[in-house]
Design a protein around this motif. Sequence first.
Motif, PDB file in Angstrom:
ATOM      1  N   VAL A  46     -32.679 -10.654 -48.118  1.00  0.00           N
ATOM      2  CA  VAL A  46     -31.263 -10.508 -47.757  1.00  0.00           C
ATOM      3  C   VAL A  46     -31.046 -10.423 -46.254  1.00  0.00           C
ATOM      4  N   GLN A  47     -32.127 -10.286 -45.485  1.00  0.00           N
ATOM      5  CA  GLN A  47     -31.985 -10.138 -44.034  1.00  0.00           C
ATOM      6  C   GLN A  47     -33.198 -10.709 -43.335  1.00  0.00           C
ATOM      7  N   ASP A  48     -32.953 -11.462 -42.241  1.00  0.00           N
ATOM      8  CA  ASP A  48     -34.031 -11.954 -41.375  1.00  0.00           C
ATOM      9  C   ASP A  48     -34.017 -11.147 -40.084  1.00  0.00           C
ATOM     10  N   ASN A  49     -35.181 -10.759 -39.607  1.00  0.00           N
ATOM     11  CA  ASN A  49     -35.300 -10.044 -38.332  1.00  0.00           C
ATOM     12  C   ASN A  49     -36.142 -10.864 -37.362  1.00  0.00           C
ATOM     13  N   HIS A  50     -35.882 -10.632 -36.065  1.00  0.00           N
ATOM     14  CA  HIS A  50     -36.591 -11.372 -35.017  1.00  0.00           C
ATOM     15  C   HIS A  50     -36.668 -10.459 -33.806  1.00  0.00           C
ATOM     16  N   LEU A  62     -45.715   2.594 -36.959  1.00  0.00           N
ATOM     17  CA  LEU A  62     -45.694   2.106 -38.307  1.00  0.00           C
ATOM     18  C   LEU A  62     -44.389   2.560 -38.978  1.00  0.00           C
ATOM     19  N   HIS A  63     -43.653   1.556 -39.499  1.00  0.00           N
ATOM     20  CA  HIS A  63     -42.316   1.859 -40.003  1.00  0.00           C
ATOM     21  C   HIS A  63     -42.160   1.516 -41.485  1.00  0.00           C
ATOM     22  N   PHE A  64     -41.170   2.120 -42.082  1.00  0.00           N
ATOM     23  CA  PHE A  64     -40.743   1.751 -43.438  1.00  0.00           C
ATOM     24  C   PHE A  64     -39.333   2.277 -43.644  1.00  0.00           C
ATOM     25  N   GLY A  72     -39.355  -4.933 -48.798  1.00  0.00           N
ATOM     26  CA  GLY A  72     -40.509  -5.822 -48.756  1.00  0.00           C
ATOM     27  C   GLY A  72     -40.316  -6.743 -47.559  1.00  0.00           C
ATOM     28  N   LYS A  73     -41.395  -7.198 -46.908  1.00  0.00           N
ATOM     29  CA  LYS A  73     -41.266  -8.030 -45.707  1.00  0.00           C
ATOM     30  C   LYS A  73     -42.225  -9.212 -45.772  1.00  0.00           C
ATOM     31  N   LEU A  74     -41.696 -10.381 -45.397  1.00  0.00           N
ATOM     32  CA  LEU A  74     -42.533 -11.568 -45.227  1.00  0.00           C
ATOM     33  C   LEU A  74     -42.545 -11.874 -43.731  1.00  0.00           C
ATOM     34  N   LEU A 119     -46.277   0.977 -45.126  1.00  0.00           N
ATOM     35  CA  LEU A 119     -45.944   1.041 -43.711  1.00  0.00           C
ATOM     36  C   LEU A 119     -46.187  -0.345 -43.118  1.00  0.00           C
ATOM     37  N   HIS A 120     -45.397  -0.716 -42.140  1.00  0.00           N
ATOM     38  CA  HIS A 120     -45.615  -1.986 -41.434  1.00  0.00           C
ATOM     39  C   HIS A 120     -45.594  -1.734 -39.935  1.00  0.00           C
ATOM     40  N   GLY A 121     -46.512  -2.398 -39.257  1.00  0.00           N
ATOM     41  CA  GLY A 121     -46.513  -2.340 -37.792  1.00  0.00           C
ATOM     42  C   GLY A 121     -47.361  -3.467 -37.246  1.00  0.00           C
ATOM     43  N   PHE A 122     -47.291  -3.679 -35.941  1.00  0.00           N
ATOM     44  CA  PHE A 122     -48.124  -4.707 -35.318  1.00  0.00           C
ATOM     45  C   PHE A 122     -48.395  -4.362 -33.872  1.00  0.00           C
ATOM     46  N   MET A 123     -49.468  -4.959 -33.361  1.00  0.00           N
ATOM     47  CA  MET A 123     -49.796  -4.880 -31.934  1.00  0.00           C
ATOM     48  C   MET A 123     -49.834  -6.317 -31.407  1.00  0.00           C
ATOM     49  N   ILE A 132     -40.984 -12.823 -36.531  1.00  0.00           N
ATOM     50  CA  ILE A 132     -39.825 -13.222 -37.342  1.00  0.00           C
ATOM     51  C   ILE A 132     -40.146 -12.801 -38.771  1.00  0.00           C
ATOM     52  N   TYR A 133     -39.258 -12.040 -39.416  1.00  0.00           N
ATOM     53  CA  TYR A 133     -39.604 -11.593 -40.765  1.00  0.00           C
ATOM     54  C   TYR A 133     -38.377 -11.435 -41.656  1.00  0.00           C
ATOM     55  N   LYS A 134     -38.614 -11.750 -42.917  1.00  0.00           N
ATOM     56  CA  LYS A 134     -37.593 -11.690 -43.964  1.00  0.00           C
ATOM     57  C   LYS A 134     -37.733 -10.339 -44.666  1.00  0.00           C
ATOM     58  N   CYS A 143     -32.375   5.616 -43.674  1.00  0.00           N
ATOM     59  CA  CYS A 143     -33.631   5.550 -44.453  1.00  0.00           C
ATOM     60  C   CYS A 143     -34.809   5.102 -43.594  1.00  0.00           C
ATOM     61  N   ASP A 144     -34.539   4.854 -42.287  1.00  0.00           N
ATOM     62  CA  ASP A 144     -35.562   4.339 -41.382  1.00  0.00           C
ATOM     63  C   ASP A 144     -36.555   5.446 -41.035  1.00  0.00           C
ATOM     64  N   ARG A 145     -37.845   5.220 -41.255  1.00  0.00           N
ATOM     65  CA  ARG A 145     -38.867   6.256 -41.021  1.00  0.00           C
ATOM     66  C   ARG A 145     -40.021   5.670 -40.212  1.00  0.00           C
ATOM     67  N   GLU A 167     -39.959   5.440 -27.838  1.00  0.00           N
ATOM     68  CA  GLU A 167     -39.984   6.910 -27.915  1.00  0.00           C
ATOM     69  C   GLU A 167     -40.148   7.367 -29.358  1.00  0.00           C
ATOM     70  N   LYS A 168     -39.463   6.673 -30.254  1.00  0.00           N
ATOM     71  CA  LYS A 168     -39.535   7.013 -31.692  1.00  0.00           C
ATOM     72  C   LYS A 168     -40.977   6.925 -32.168  1.00  0.00           C
ATOM     73  N   ASP A 169     -41.666   5.862 -31.787  1.00  0.00           N
ATOM     74  CA  ASP A 169     -43.034   5.670 -32.277  1.00  0.00           C
ATOM     75  C   ASP A 169     -44.013   6.635 -31.619  1.00  0.00           C
ATOM     76  N   ALA A 170     -43.732   6.962 -30.361  1.00  0.00           N
ATOM     77  CA  ALA A 170     -44.648   7.874 -29.646  1.00  0.00           C
ATOM     78  C   ALA A 170     -44.581   9.292 -30.208  1.00  0.00           C
TER      79      ALA A 170
HETATM   80  C1  T46 Z   1     -35.065  -2.591 -37.793  1.00  0.00           C
HETATM   81  C2  T46 Z   1     -33.668  -2.794 -37.294  1.00  0.00           C
HETATM   82  C3  T46 Z   1     -33.256  -2.272 -36.088  1.00  0.00           C
HETATM   83  N1  T46 Z   1     -31.969  -2.488 -35.665  1.00  0.00           N
HETATM   84  C4  T46 Z   1     -31.584  -1.955 -34.338  1.00  0.00           C
HETATM   85  C5  T46 Z   1     -31.779  -0.460 -34.191  1.00  0.00           C
HETATM   86  C6  T46 Z   1     -32.131  -0.287 -32.735  1.00  0.00           C
HETATM   87  O1  T46 Z   1     -30.928  -0.157 -31.970  1.00  0.00           O
HETATM   88  C7  T46 Z   1     -32.794  -1.604 -32.346  1.00  0.00           C
HETATM   89  C8  T46 Z   1     -34.315  -1.498 -32.244  1.00  0.00           C
HETATM   90  O2  T46 Z   1     -34.774  -0.917 -33.455  1.00  0.00           O
HETATM   91  P1  T46 Z   1     -36.284  -0.424 -33.568  1.00  0.00           P
HETATM   92  O3  T46 Z   1     -36.683   0.250 -32.291  1.00  0.00           O
HETATM   93  O4  T46 Z   1     -36.426   0.345 -34.865  1.00  0.00           O
HETATM   94  O5  T46 Z   1     -37.053  -1.811 -33.665  1.00  0.00           O
HETATM   95  P2  T46 Z   1     -38.613  -1.990 -34.015  1.00  0.00           P
HETATM   96  O6  T46 Z   1     -39.418  -0.933 -33.317  1.00  0.00           O
HETATM   97  O7  T46 Z   1     -38.942  -3.413 -33.787  1.00  0.00           O
HETATM   98  O8  T46 Z   1     -38.651  -1.653 -35.568  1.00  0.00           O
HETATM   99  C9  T46 Z   1     -39.106  -2.581 -36.525  1.00  0.00           C
HETATM  100  O9  T46 Z   1     -40.501  -2.609 -36.403  1.00  0.00           O
HETATM  101  C10 T46 Z   1     -41.298  -2.748 -37.552  1.00  0.00           C
HETATM  102  C11 T46 Z   1     -42.427  -3.675 -37.207  1.00  0.00           C
HETATM  103  C12 T46 Z   1     -40.628  -3.111 -38.807  1.00  0.00           C
HETATM  104  O10 T46 Z   1     -41.229  -3.639 -39.731  1.00  0.00           O
HETATM  105  C13 T46 Z   1     -39.222  -2.728 -39.017  1.00  0.00           C
HETATM  106  O11 T46 Z   1     -38.441  -3.841 -39.433  1.00  0.00           O
HETATM  107  C14 T46 Z   1     -38.573  -2.105 -37.852  1.00  0.00           C
HETATM  108  O12 T46 Z   1     -38.773  -0.702 -37.976  1.00  0.00           O
HETATM  109  O13 T46 Z   1     -32.448  -2.543 -33.377  1.00  0.00           O
HETATM  110  C15 T46 Z   1     -31.043  -3.202 -36.398  1.00  0.00           C
HETATM  111  O14 T46 Z   1     -29.872  -3.357 -36.007  1.00  0.00           O
HETATM  112  N2  T46 Z   1     -31.437  -3.714 -37.614  1.00  0.00           N
HETATM  113  C16 T46 Z   1     -32.711  -3.544 -38.081  1.00  0.00           C
HETATM  114  O15 T46 Z   1     -33.028  -4.053 -39.193  1.00  0.00           O
END
Ligand code: T46
Length: 183
Positions: A46-50, A62-64, A72-74, A119-123, A132-134, A143-145, A167-170
């Motif tokens: 339902v949503q693509d991220n980039h 690492l997020h979920f 779920g993410k592709l 959990l999902h994350g990358f380096m 790029i992920y679906k 619900c963001d953790r 900062e959130k991840d640290a």
């Molecule tokens: C995830 C997300 C974020 N945002 C906004 C919220 C913040 O203002 C900004 C950056 O968010 P964040 O710092 O959480 O972005 P990432 O650190 O790349 O987080 C992602 O990183 C890992 C690898 C993931 O798998 C998740 O999709 C997601 O948690 O984008 C949105 O507007 N929509 C979204 O779906």
Amino acid sequence: MQISETAIADVKILTPARFGDHRGFFSESWNRTTLADAGLTLPDFVQDNHSLSHDRGTVRGLHFQAPPHAQGKLVRCGRGAMFDVAVDIRAGSPTYGQWVGEELSYKNGRQLWIPAGFLHGFMTLEPDTEIIYKCTDHYAPECDRAVAWDSCGIDWPLEGVTPILSEKDASAPALADFTTPYQ
Ligand SMILES: Cc1cn([C@H]2C[C@H](O)[C@@H](COP(=O)(O)OP(=O)(O)O[C@H]3O[C@H](C)C(=O)[C@H](O)[C@H]3O)O2)c(=O)[nH]c1=O
């Protein structure tokens, strides 16, 4: 479309076909029917991220998202290269706490299917890497953790790199201090 197994049964590596010619290549990066014909039917997306990460050694995760908005993410890499990781946090799973990592790059064209409950994350492995992920559910900030990137025994390809974190991840809690919402 090639589908490969990983050390965790439900996490798959997908490699779409590429049709090269003198101009470059063409590839269907997502085709539900092709995937189903190859034996893998995924939930609806339902949503693509980039996102773009400027520096090598950037760690996102690492997020979920907790239920009721678990995702779920592709995942694929549009530019550069990354070490993409999934950690099983499904309560009662025989692979709870185990992780898999795969190099996804513009060159190898690989994708990682990560079901909800991980959990999902990358380096990043190169500068200016784009992921790029679906996603199978919409963004739900409530619900963001996050779980600490270095608390799951992941063999990150650091090679002398000081990770770049938000900062959130640290300040994320360690997996050991974490109660999974995926009951
Ligand atoms: C995830 C997300 C974020 N945002 C906004 C919220 C913040 O203002 C900004 C950056 O968010 P964040 O710092 O959480 O972005 P990432 O650190 O790349 O987080 C992602 O990183 C890992 C690898 C993931 O798998 C998740 O999709 C997601 O948690 O984008 C949105 O507007 N929509 C979204 O779906």
